[in-house]
Design a protein around this motif. Sequence first.
Motif, short mmCIF file in Angstrom:
data_model
loop_
_atom_site.label_atom_id
_atom_site.label_comp_id
_atom_site.label_asym_id
_atom_site.label_seq_id
_atom_site.Cartn_x
_atom_site.Cartn_y
_atom_site.Cartn_z
N VAL A 1 -7.05 -2.74 4.64
CA VAL A 1 -7.79 -3.73 5.37
C VAL A 1 -7.64 -5.00 5.28
CG1 VAL A 1 -9.86 -4.87 6.85
CG2 VAL A 1 -9.02 -2.36 7.40
N ILE A 2 -8.16 -5.32 4.00
CA ILE A 2 -7.89 -6.30 3.04
C ILE A 2 -7.28 -5.81 1.85
CG2 ILE A 2 -9.46 -8.00 1.12
CD1 ILE A 2 -11.40 -7.87 2.97
N PRO A 3 -6.36 -6.32 1.29
CA PRO A 3 -4.76 -5.56 0.42
C PRO A 3 -6.20 -5.29 -0.99
CG PRO A 3 -4.40 -7.19 1.50
CD PRO A 3 -5.70 -7.28 2.01
N GLU A 4 -5.59 -4.19 -1.63
CA GLU A 4 -6.50 -3.39 -2.63
C GLU A 4 -5.88 -4.30 -4.04
OE1 GLU A 4 -7.45 0.75 -2.95
OE2 GLU A 4 -6.75 1.15 -0.82
N ARG A 5 -5.37 -5.04 -3.45
CA ARG A 5 -5.16 -5.83 -4.81
C ARG A 5 -6.18 -7.02 -5.00
NH1 ARG A 5 -0.29 -6.60 -1.47
NH2 ARG A 5 -0.52 -9.27 -0.65
N SER A 6 -6.73 -7.50 -3.80
CA SER A 6 -7.45 -8.36 -4.02
C SER A 6 -8.60 -7.99 -4.85
CB SER A 6 -7.89 -8.58 -2.06
OG SER A 6 -9.18 -9.75 -2.34
N PRO A 7 -9.23 -9.74 -5.21
CA PRO A 7 -10.34 -9.59 -5.87
C PRO A 7 -11.25 -9.04 -4.91
CG PRO A 7 -10.07 -10.93 -6.35
CD PRO A 7 -9.05 -9.84 -5.41
N LEU A 8 -11.59 -8.98 -4.21
CA LEU A 8 -12.61 -9.37 -3.13
C LEU A 8 -12.64 -7.57 -2.75
CD1 LEU A 8 -12.51 -12.47 -1.26
CD2 LEU A 8 -14.05 -11.97 -2.52
N ASN A 9 -11.69 -7.05 -2.56
CA ASN A 9 -11.93 -5.60 -2.32
C ASN A 9 -12.28 -4.78 -3.50
OD1 ASN A 9 -11.78 -3.08 -1.38
ND2 ASN A 9 -9.79 -2.98 -0.49
N LEU A 10 -13.71 -3.71 -2.62
CA LEU A 10 -14.47 -3.66 -4.13
C LEU A 10 -13.56 -1.95 -4.32
CD1 LEU A 10 -17.29 -5.12 -3.53
CD2 LEU A 10 -15.61 -5.65 -5.10
N GLY A 11 -13.21 -1.35 -3.40
CA GLY A 11 -12.93 0.09 -3.27
C GLY A 11 -13.85 0.63 -2.25
N LEU A 12 -13.34 1.77 -2.29
CA LEU A 12 -14.05 2.73 -1.18
C LEU A 12 -15.56 2.82 -1.17
CD1 LEU A 12 -11.85 6.01 -1.76
CD2 LEU A 12 -12.07 5.00 0.12
N CYS A 13 -16.37 2.92 -0.15
CA CYS A 13 -17.77 2.98 -0.37
C CYS A 13 -17.91 4.56 -0.14
CB CYS A 13 -18.22 2.40 0.21
SG CYS A 13 -18.25 2.92 2.56
N GLY A 14 -19.39 4.74 -0.43
CA GLY A 14 -19.86 6.03 -0.69
C GLY A 14 -19.52 7.74 -1.40
N ILE A 15 -19.46 8.60 -0.87
CA ILE A 15 -18.87 9.71 -2.06
C ILE A 15 -17.92 9.81 -2.76
CG2 ILE A 15 -20.20 11.48 -0.58
CD1 ILE A 15 -17.12 12.82 0.23
N LYS B 1 -3.12 3.38 -3.76
CA LYS B 1 -3.96 1.65 -3.14
C LYS B 1 -2.85 0.65 -1.89
CE LYS B 1 -6.16 1.27 -7.24
NZ LYS B 1 -7.40 1.91 -6.90
N SER B 2 -3.89 1.38 -1.22
CA SER B 2 -2.70 -0.02 -0.17
C SER B 2 -3.00 -1.01 0.17
CB SER B 2 -3.90 0.99 1.27
OG SER B 2 -3.55 2.79 0.95
N GLN B 3 -1.95 -1.57 0.27
CA GLN B 3 -2.12 -2.96 0.97
C GLN B 3 -1.41 -2.92 1.78
OE1 GLN B 3 -2.79 -4.69 -2.11
NE2 GLN B 3 -1.90 -2.77 -2.95
N ARG B 4 -1.97 -2.75 2.78
CA ARG B 4 -2.57 -3.24 4.48
C ARG B 4 -2.77 -1.42 4.75
NH1 ARG B 4 2.41 0.01 7.03
NH2 ARG B 4 4.40 0.33 5.79
N PRO B 5 -3.37 -1.98 6.27
CA PRO B 5 -3.67 -0.47 7.12
C PRO B 5 -2.59 0.40 7.58
CG PRO B 5 -4.13 -2.77 7.78
CD PRO B 5 -2.93 -3.17 7.41
N ARG B 6 -3.15 0.85 7.33
CA ARG B 6 -2.42 2.74 8.45
C ARG B 6 -1.49 2.60 7.20
NH1 ARG B 6 -4.36 2.26 13.77
NH2 ARG B 6 -5.09 0.91 14.54
N GLN B 7 -1.61 3.15 6.17
CA GLN B 7 -0.89 3.29 5.14
C GLN B 7 -0.86 4.46 4.08
OE1 GLN B 7 -0.15 0.38 1.59
NE2 GLN B 7 1.68 -0.03 2.29
N LEU B 8 -1.88 4.87 4.74
CA LEU B 8 -2.85 6.96 3.90
C LEU B 8 -3.00 6.77 5.55
CD1 LEU B 8 -3.26 8.60 1.84
CD2 LEU B 8 -5.38 7.76 1.34
N LEU B 9 -2.64 8.31 5.61
CA LEU B 9 -3.26 9.71 6.96
C LEU B 9 -3.28 10.37 6.65
CD1 LEU B 9 0.28 8.86 9.02
CD2 LEU B 9 -1.96 7.34 8.68
N PHE B 10 -4.68 11.20 6.52
CA PHE B 10 -5.04 12.06 5.97
C PHE B 10 -6.31 12.78 7.49
CE2 PHE B 10 -8.50 9.75 4.12
CZ PHE B 10 -9.07 10.72 4.03
N SER B 11 -6.34 14.40 7.17
CA SER B 11 -7.01 14.98 8.24
C SER B 11 -8.69 14.27 8.17
CB SER B 11 -7.41 15.43 8.15
OG SER B 11 -7.40 16.26 7.45
N GLY B 12 -9.29 13.21 7.89
CA GLY B 12 -10.46 12.63 7.48
C GLY B 12 -11.78 13.46 8.13
#
Length: 510
Positions: free
Chosen positions: A231-245, A368-379
Motif C-alpha cells: 500500500v506504501i511501497p516497501e522501498r519507502s523509509p516510511l514503510n516499517l514492514g510487517l506488524c504482528g507475529i 518486497k512489494s512495491q504495489r498492492p496485490r503483488q503477493l497472494l497467499f491463503s491468509g
Amino acid sequence: MNVAGKIVEILEEEDILDVFGIPGEQIMPLYEALSKSEINHVLTKHEQGAATAADGYARSTGKIGVCITTASPGALNTTMPLATAFKDNLPVLILTGDNELKYRGSDHFQSTPQVEMFKHITRASYNPLNGTEAMYMLRASIYELKNFPKGPIHINLSKDVLLQEEFDDFDLCYLCEDDMSNLSRAQEVIDNAERPLLILGAGAISQAQLIEDMANKYQIPAVTTFHGMGVIPERSPLNLGLCGIRATERAKYAFENADCIIGLGIKASERTLPEIPENFIHVNINRDVLVGNYPIHGSVADFLAEIKFKPVSWIEEISQIDDSYHIEGLDDESKPQAAIKRILERFPDNIVASDAGSHTTWVTLLKKSQRPRQLLFSGAMAPMGYGLPAAIGAGIATGEKVIVINGDGDFQMNLQELATLKQQDLDVIVFIINNSEFGIIRQWEESFYGMEPYQVKLENPDFVKLASSYGIDAVRVDNLDDLEMILDKDLTGPLVIEVIVESEDIPLPS
C-alpha cells in the motif's frame, strides 16, 4: 427469457467477464445460458480449483470473483476456498445448483442443506424460492460485493427456479448505514499525537496513492498486515514492514512507542495486534471486526476525507533502530530460502502466488512489494493447494505473468489444475520447492512434541514428467548455479520448475 438467462444478462451488465466452474445436472440451465453469452467460462478440473481461482481473481484485482457449481458434490467441494475467502474478506460470488424445491429437506439424490452449510463460511447464504427473489438476491449481492466487500456471498439456485419464466426485476436501491460518530473523538487523539502510526490492511488498498501521498506529506510511518503489503511501497523509509507475529524491529518499536495508532482496513486479529492499545483508532467497513476505544464504521476513503493530520518528525527516531533481519542459509545452494531469494530477485515486480507451509515464511520475509496485490497467499485460513489455482485466477484477471512458489506437498493438493493452466495457455511459472516432506509439520513435531518425524516424509512423483504429461514444459534443478542459469533466460509460462532442496527449519513466531 428464464431466470438463468436473466442471471447471465445481469452478470454481463455488471461487467463480470470471467467465471470459474464445472457444469452439472442441477446447474445446467445456467450453463445453457452461459453458452450463449460473451462471458469467459474457465473450466477447472475440480471445484476446489474453481473457487480458489475465483479467490485469486478477486485477491489480485479487487473485482468480484465468480464460481459456479452444481449441487452437493460440486458445491461442497468449494467449502475450503470459500472459508479462505471468508477469513480474508474477499469479494467472491458463488452460485450453486440444487434439486427442485419440492426435494428440500428430503433424502433425495444429491440433496443436502447447502444453504445452512454455507452460512458459516460466507457473509450471506441465500435461498431464493422464486425468480423474483433470485433477481433481488443477485443484484443485492453484486452491489454488496462491489461496494462493501466483507467476504463471499452464496446464492443457492434450485433447478426449477432457474427455469422459471415469470419473475420481476427492478432497480436496486441499497443504503449502507455507516457510523462515523467517533470521528470527532478520533480527531482529538490525532491532534494531540506526536507519534502517530498507521497500520494498513487490505481495506486500504483502494486508497493506496492517497495514503502514500498523505504519509509522505506529514511523515507518518506505517506498518502493514500481510494483505496490506505494498500500500506504501516497501522501498519507502516510511514503510516499517510487517506488524504482528512477523513484525520487524522498527515495526515493534513504533507500535510500542506510538501515541496514536490508526488501523485502516485491518481485521485487528491476534496475528496482527499483540494487544489492542488504548489509543487505537479502527476504521473498517465491516462492523463485526471493529475493536478498541475509537471504532469508525465506514470506508477508509470517507475517513481520510474527513480527518486532518499534521506534520510529525519521529521517523528519524525510528530509523535509528537496527532493522537488519539476518536470514541464515541465503547462499547455501541446498536451502529453500536461497532458492526463493533468487526467484524473487528475478521477478521483483510480478504477482507472486504462494501457498501454505514453510516456504511461505521465506516468501513473506523476502518478498518486497512495491504495489498492492503483488503477493497472494491463503491468509488467515492457510489451506494447502492454494497457489496454482489462485495463480490461474490472477493470470486471467490481470493478463500479467504470475509466479507460483509452492511446496511439494502443497502442489499435490491441486495439481490437476495443470490441465487448466495448459488449456488457458497462461503466462504462469510454477516453482516447486521440493524437500520431500511436510517441513513445518516435521518442525512442530520435533520442536514442540519431542517427536521423531512421523507421517511427514513424501514419496513424490516425478514432477517434470507429470508436467510434461499435461503438455507443459518442465525442468528440474538441484543447485543454485543451475537455478540462476535457468532464471537468466527469458521465461514464459506455462512452465514448471522443480527445485530440489534440503530440509530446513523456519524461524517460528515467538
